[in-house]
Design a protein around this motif. Sequence first.
Motif, PDB file in Angstrom:
ATOM      1  N   TYR A  89     -22.314 -26.035  18.618  1.00 24.99           N
ATOM      2  CA  TYR A  89     -21.307 -26.250  17.579  1.00 24.99           C
ATOM      3  C   TYR A  89     -20.826 -24.898  17.045  1.00 24.99           C
ATOM      4  CZ  TYR A  89     -22.297 -31.290  17.110  1.00 24.99           C
ATOM      5  OH  TYR A  89     -22.432 -32.641  17.326  1.00 24.99           O
ATOM      6  N   ALA A  90     -21.740 -24.001  16.797  1.00 31.69           N
ATOM      7  CA  ALA A  90     -21.385 -22.683  16.266  1.00 31.69           C
ATOM      8  C   ALA A  90     -20.550 -21.894  17.275  1.00 31.69           C
ATOM      9  CB  ALA A  90     -22.635 -21.907  15.885  1.00 31.69           C
ATOM     10  N   GLY A  91     -20.885 -21.994  18.546  1.00 28.11           N
ATOM     11  CA  GLY A  91     -20.097 -21.310  19.573  1.00 28.11           C
ATOM     12  C   GLY A  91     -18.682 -21.839  19.638  1.00 28.11           C
ATOM     13  N   LEU A  92     -18.553 -23.155  19.560  1.00 33.90           N
ATOM     14  CA  LEU A  92     -17.224 -23.762  19.565  1.00 33.90           C
ATOM     15  C   LEU A  92     -16.470 -23.364  18.294  1.00 33.90           C
ATOM     16  CD1 LEU A  92     -15.275 -25.540  21.125  1.00 33.90           C
ATOM     17  CD2 LEU A  92     -16.414 -27.549  20.151  1.00 33.90           C
ATOM     18  N   ALA A  93     -17.176 -23.255  17.183  1.00 34.69           N
ATOM     19  CA  ALA A  93     -16.548 -22.780  15.943  1.00 34.69           C
ATOM     20  C   ALA A  93     -16.048 -21.342  16.107  1.00 34.69           C
ATOM     21  CB  ALA A  93     -17.528 -22.879  14.784  1.00 34.69           C
ATOM     22  N   ASP A  94     -16.804 -20.499  16.797  1.00 35.43           N
ATOM     23  CA  ASP A  94     -16.354 -19.137  17.065  1.00 35.43           C
ATOM     24  C   ASP A  94     -15.037 -19.141  17.843  1.00 35.43           C
ATOM     25  OD1 ASP A  94     -18.575 -18.071  15.809  1.00 35.43           O
ATOM     26  OD2 ASP A  94     -19.652 -17.655  17.688  1.00 35.43           O
ATOM     27  N   LEU A  95     -14.947 -20.024  18.809  1.00 33.10           N
ATOM     28  CA  LEU A  95     -13.716 -20.143  19.584  1.00 33.10           C
ATOM     29  C   LEU A  95     -12.551 -20.520  18.670  1.00 33.10           C
ATOM     30  CD1 LEU A  95     -13.171 -21.750  22.996  1.00 33.10           C
ATOM     31  CD2 LEU A  95     -11.844 -22.582  21.082  1.00 33.10           C
ATOM     32  N   TYR A  96     -12.769 -21.514  17.810  1.00 35.35           N
ATOM     33  CA  TYR A  96     -11.699 -21.944  16.918  1.00 35.35           C
ATOM     34  C   TYR A  96     -11.339 -20.858  15.901  1.00 35.35           C
ATOM     35  CZ  TYR A  96     -12.053 -26.653  18.841  1.00 35.35           C
ATOM     36  OH  TYR A  96     -12.036 -27.731  19.682  1.00 35.35           O
ATOM     37  N   MET A  97     -12.309 -20.065  15.475  1.00 33.54           N
ATOM     38  CA  MET A  97     -11.997 -18.952  14.572  1.00 33.54           C
ATOM     39  C   MET A  97     -11.124 -17.930  15.288  1.00 33.54           C
ATOM     40  SD  MET A  97     -15.292 -18.256  12.129  1.00 33.54           S
ATOM     41  CE  MET A  97     -16.603 -18.423  13.337  1.00 33.54           C
ATOM     42  N   GLU A  98     -11.443 -17.670  16.534  1.00 37.58           N
ATOM     43  CA  GLU A  98     -10.648 -16.719  17.300  1.00 37.58           C
ATOM     44  C   GLU A  98      -9.212 -17.218  17.473  1.00 37.58           C
ATOM     45  OE1 GLU A  98     -11.194 -14.402  21.481  1.00 37.58           O
ATOM     46  OE2 GLU A  98     -12.961 -14.691  20.221  1.00 37.58           O
ATOM     47  N   LEU A  99      -9.057 -18.529  17.584  1.00 34.77           N
ATOM     48  CA  LEU A  99      -7.725 -19.130  17.724  1.00 34.77           C
ATOM     49  C   LEU A  99      -7.075 -19.417  16.375  1.00 34.77           C
ATOM     50  CD1 LEU A  99      -8.448 -21.641  20.639  1.00 34.77           C
ATOM     51  CD2 LEU A  99      -7.294 -19.414  20.768  1.00 34.77           C
ATOM     52  N   GLU A 100      -7.740 -19.007  15.291  1.00 37.70           N
ATOM     53  CA  GLU A 100      -7.263 -19.213  13.925  1.00 37.70           C
ATOM     54  C   GLU A 100      -7.077 -20.694  13.578  1.00 37.70           C
ATOM     55  OE1 GLU A 100      -3.881 -16.667  13.246  1.00 37.70           O
ATOM     56  OE2 GLU A 100      -5.060 -14.864  13.624  1.00 37.70           O
ATOM     57  N   GLN A 101      -7.948 -21.534  14.125  1.00 36.65           N
ATOM     58  CA  GLN A 101      -7.978 -22.962  13.811  1.00 36.65           C
ATOM     59  C   GLN A 101      -9.163 -23.177  12.867  1.00 36.65           C
ATOM     60  OE1 GLN A 101      -8.026 -25.079  17.548  1.00 36.65           O
ATOM     61  NE2 GLN A 101      -6.047 -24.253  18.150  1.00 36.65           N
ATOM     62  N   TYR A 102      -8.975 -22.753  11.638  1.00 34.65           N
ATOM     63  CA  TYR A 102     -10.070 -22.640  10.686  1.00 34.65           C
ATOM     64  C   TYR A 102     -10.641 -23.982  10.238  1.00 34.65           C
ATOM     65  CZ  TYR A 102      -8.527 -17.837  10.764  1.00 34.65           C
ATOM     66  OH  TYR A 102      -8.181 -16.584  11.185  1.00 34.65           O
ATOM     67  N   GLU A 103      -9.824 -24.996  10.122  1.00 34.56           N
ATOM     68  CA  GLU A 103     -10.338 -26.302   9.698  1.00 34.56           C
ATOM     69  C   GLU A 103     -11.287 -26.877  10.751  1.00 34.56           C
ATOM     70  OE1 GLU A 103     -11.233 -29.280   7.198  1.00 34.56           O
ATOM     71  OE2 GLU A 103     -10.077 -27.490   6.735  1.00 34.56           O
ATOM     72  N   LYS A 104     -10.930 -26.737  12.026  1.00 35.32           N
ATOM     73  CA  LYS A 104     -11.815 -27.189  13.100  1.00 35.32           C
ATOM     74  C   LYS A 104     -13.126 -26.397  13.077  1.00 35.32           C
ATOM     75  CE  LYS A 104      -8.456 -28.782  16.521  1.00 35.32           C
ATOM     76  NZ  LYS A 104      -7.936 -28.564  17.892  1.00 35.32           N
ATOM     77  N   ALA A 105     -13.019 -25.090  12.861  1.00 37.34           N
ATOM     78  CA  ALA A 105     -14.218 -24.245  12.807  1.00 37.34           C
ATOM     79  C   ALA A 105     -15.113 -24.664  11.653  1.00 37.34           C
ATOM     80  CB  ALA A 105     -13.818 -22.778  12.664  1.00 37.34           C
TER      81      ALA A 105
END
Length: 92
Positions: free
Chosen positions: A47-63
């Motif tokens: 989950y944290a790794g996928l959150a890192d991906l979403y942070m990199e894509l600036e999809q903060y709510e998903k992260a």
Amino acid sequence: LGRPDAAPAWYGNAARAALALEQYDRAEALFRKAIAMAVEEDSAWYYAGLADLYMELEQYEKARTLLERAIAADGQVDFEDLQFFTSLLMVC
């Protein structure tokens, strides 16, 4: 991907490699595979790794949503969740 019996760690490691190579679609698919295969208490890292991906894509709510799942994954909030809380602060 080809090994349906591979351990979730294999998919998680492959996802981290894909993320480092900026292969976002592939990384997302691999993290999701790791999450699907992992026992709930071990899924926090994926989950944290996928959150890192979403942070990199600036999809903060998903992260944010995924980091909250990582914190709750083992059914308790404790010191081991500190790094997830730290990432959650960065997202907010």
